[in-house]
Scaffold this motif. Structure first.
Motif, PDB file in Angstrom:
ATOM      1  N   UNK A   5       0.803  -1.218   0.000  1.00 13.61           N
ATOM      2  CA  UNK A   5       0.000   0.000   0.000  1.00 13.61           C
ATOM      3  C   UNK A   5       0.833   1.264   0.000  1.00 13.61           C
ATOM      4  N   UNK A   6       2.008   1.211   0.644  1.00 18.20           N
ATOM      5  CA  UNK A   6       2.853   2.404   0.766  1.00 18.20           C
ATOM      6  C   UNK A   6       3.855   2.549  -0.372  1.00 18.20           C
ATOM      7  N   UNK A   7       3.956   1.534  -1.214  1.00 18.71           N
ATOM      8  CA  UNK A   7       5.002   1.520  -2.234  1.00 18.71           C
ATOM      9  C   UNK A   7       4.614   2.293  -3.493  1.00 18.71           C
ATOM     10  N   UNK A   8       5.617   2.926  -4.093  1.00 17.33           N
ATOM     11  CA  UNK A   8       5.427   3.588  -5.383  1.00 17.33           C
ATOM     12  C   UNK A   8       5.933   2.719  -6.535  1.00 17.33           C
ATOM     13  N   UNK A   9       6.597   1.615  -6.196  1.00 16.21           N
ATOM     14  CA  UNK A   9       7.199   0.781  -7.233  1.00 16.21           C
ATOM     15  C   UNK A   9       6.563  -0.599  -7.361  1.00 16.21           C
ATOM     16  N   UNK A  10       6.017  -1.137  -6.271  1.00 14.55           N
ATOM     17  CA  UNK A  10       5.393  -2.459  -6.346  1.00 14.55           C
ATOM     18  C   UNK A  10       4.156  -2.366  -7.228  1.00 14.55           C
ATOM     19  N   UNK A  11       4.084  -3.229  -8.241  1.00 16.12           N
ATOM     20  CA  UNK A  11       2.975  -3.172  -9.189  1.00 16.12           C
ATOM     21  C   UNK A  11       1.638  -3.461  -8.510  1.00 16.12           C
ATOM     22  N   UNK A  12       0.617  -2.843  -9.040  1.00 16.45           N
ATOM     23  CA  UNK A  12      -0.740  -2.989  -8.494  1.00 16.45           C
ATOM     24  C   UNK A  12      -1.373  -4.280  -9.008  1.00 16.45           C
ATOM     25  N   UNK A  13      -0.696  -5.378  -8.730  1.00 16.60           N
ATOM     26  CA  UNK A  13      -1.164  -6.689  -9.172  1.00 16.60           C
ATOM     27  C   UNK A  13      -0.682  -7.729  -8.180  1.00 16.60           C
TER      28      UNK A  13
END
Length: 487
Positions: free
Chosen positions: A294-302
């Motif tokens: 939830x806090x990440x800008x790099x982890x893909x939304x999948x």
């Protein structure tokens, strides 16, 4: 040359090193000598062809096999008419084995036409004793056979195969070794898979993987981070972290570290813009990991989160170690933390003893979760697993009926989910020029949907804003755009 190692500077008059991976570079130098002799005799370099069956981990292993072959001087060919053919096999389902048997029949004729041809088999299928017996009895023309635990020894085994007639078989029952830092020929210059762990401790009652991949072994975080830093320096912008159950990463290390902590370290690496991972087991999906996503800008939304069944009774028989309500609670937490997350899953239909009531529980979960995509499978009996000996094997006609009903529901929901994105501007990593229409390029959203749009090869490897103009069910047609101000 790979990471500063020049094979020409390795002294082959000395005994081979005992430590890895130095030992494998020694045997690569020996293989290079053989290749050079072949080229001198035939006025061409020997060719190779690699065929991968199965999962992303197999695909990553095949990149290493190809990397070693290219490092020693082989030239990649586009077909099985090559001088060296290697099949990296899968054994999750029976039809995966049958594909290999079918292709071997073809290779027998090809080998008769090419006296220099060598055939190698490796991967999960080779860890089954009955498979090895069948190869020895019915396919004696195969030259080299090895499994999952010693795949890093490929160069050493290849060198040994040059010097002997007949079949060389090297199968290990298990290992505690992890050997990386070997050549790899990546399919894409801008993205790469990264093995972070090997093996599985879960023993789902239908699954052969723990028996062929062994127990869980995690790589040291510093080694993973170093590899990703090297990839970022080489132009990679997206990494896929691979393991049979990435959520349990780090538990067996001398200094334990959680998967969420590893992700946070990877996020700090400059140049990496997207982080993906698979596969996640629901029983190990922690609140810490959900928060990190939830806090990440790099982890893909999948997130690929295998359900397998919506019936708590069947899940218990599968030894999945979670129930229906626990799974639904995880989904709720995920969607609260990451509202735009795309959820995909695996579902098995027709597990032994599955009743119509059990099946309707699965349909209920599908309707409540509304997966963006689902891989649906008819239960495949795998010899050697507890489920294969269970009573109550479901009649084929019943299974097929349930499978069709589930598939229809999954596809309708997935189409609705995709359609909801129409008109939006989303970042797309452009992956390739479209194979059917070279005026188009093809890429992926963070949520893993495929997008086709007008473009040229210079766009490949870049993350670009794209307006999703038309939904075609499971993919989009789009056009280059600009992100709205303030986004």
């Amino acid at each position: 040359m790979y990471q500063g190692i020049d094979l020409n500077n390795i002294n082959l008059h000395l005994e081979p090193p005992t430590e890895e991976p130095a030992r494998q570079y020694y045997f690569m130098a020996k293989c290079q000598q053989w290749v050079q002799a072949f080229e001198q005799e035939h006025s061409r370099r020997p060719t190779f062809f690699t065929q991968t069956f199965g999962c992303q981990m197999n695909a990553r292993d095949s990149e290493k096999l190809s990397g070693i072959l290219e490092t020693v001087g082989y030239e990649e060919a586009g077909s099985e008419e090559a001088d060296f053919v290697i099949y990296n096999t899968c054994t999750v389902r029976e039809n995966a084995n049958n594909k290999v048997w079918g292709r071997l029949g073809y290779l027998n004729g090809s080998k008769k036409r090419n006296p220099h041809k060598k055939i190698a088999l490796c991967g999960c299928m080779m860890q089954e004793p009955e498979v090895i017996e069948k190869i020895k009895k019915s396919y004696p023309f195969v030259d080299l056979v090895f499994g999952t635990h010693n795949i890093y020894k490929f160069a050493e085994l290849l060198a040994a195969s040059y010097g002997q007639q007949g079949m060389l078989i090297d199968i290990w029952e298990g290992t505690d070794k992890i050997v990386e830092d070997l050549p790899a020929e990546r399919k894409y210059f801008f993205k790469s898979g990264i093995n972070i762990m090997f093996g599985c401790n879960n023993f789902c009652s239908y699954c052969i993987v723990p028996y062929v991949r062994g127990r869980e072994r995690s790589r040291r975080p510093e080694d993973i981070l170093h590899e990703i830093e090297c990839l970022a320096n080489d132009g990679v912008v997206e990494v896929m972290l691979l393991g049979q159950n990435v959520n349990s990463y780090g538990k067996n290390l001398k200094e334990p570290i959680t998967f969420a902590q590893l992700l946070k370290k990877i996020e700090k690496i400059e140049g990496i813009e997207r982080i993906r991972f698979m596969t996640s087991h629901p029983k190990d999906l922690s609140d810490e990991l959900i928060e990190a996503m939830g806090n990440s800008k790099k982890i893909c939304r999948h997130l690929h989160l295998p359900l397998q069944s919506g019936s708590s009774r069947v899940l218990k028989e599968m030894n999945r170690q979670y129930g229906k309500e626990q799974y639904l609670a995880l989904v709720e937490k995920l969607r609260l933390a990451v509202p735009d997350i795309a959820l995909t899953t695996d579902i098995i239909v027709g597990f032994p003893g599955e009743t119509e009531e059990d099946f309707m529980e699965t349909m209920d979960v599908v309707q409540k979760v509304r997966f963006d995509s689902a891989f649906t499978f008819i239960y495949s009996k795998r010899t050697g697993t507890p489920a294969a000996a269970m009573e109550g094997q479901v009649p084929e006609s019943v299974v097929k009926d349930r499978f069709q009903r589930l598939l229809k529901e999954v596809q309708e929901i997935a189409a609705q989910k995709a359609k909801a994105l129409t008109g939006k501007v989303e970042p797309v990593l452009v992956e390739e020029v479209n194979g059917q229409d070279n005026t188009l390029v093809t890429g992926r959203l963070s949520g893993n949907f495929v997008v086709h749009l007008p473009g040229t090869s210079d766009m490949v490897g870049k993350i670009l804003p794209v307006k999703l103009k038309e939904c075609k069910g499971f993919y989009f047609y789009g056009e280059a755009a600009e992100f709205p101000q303030g986004s």
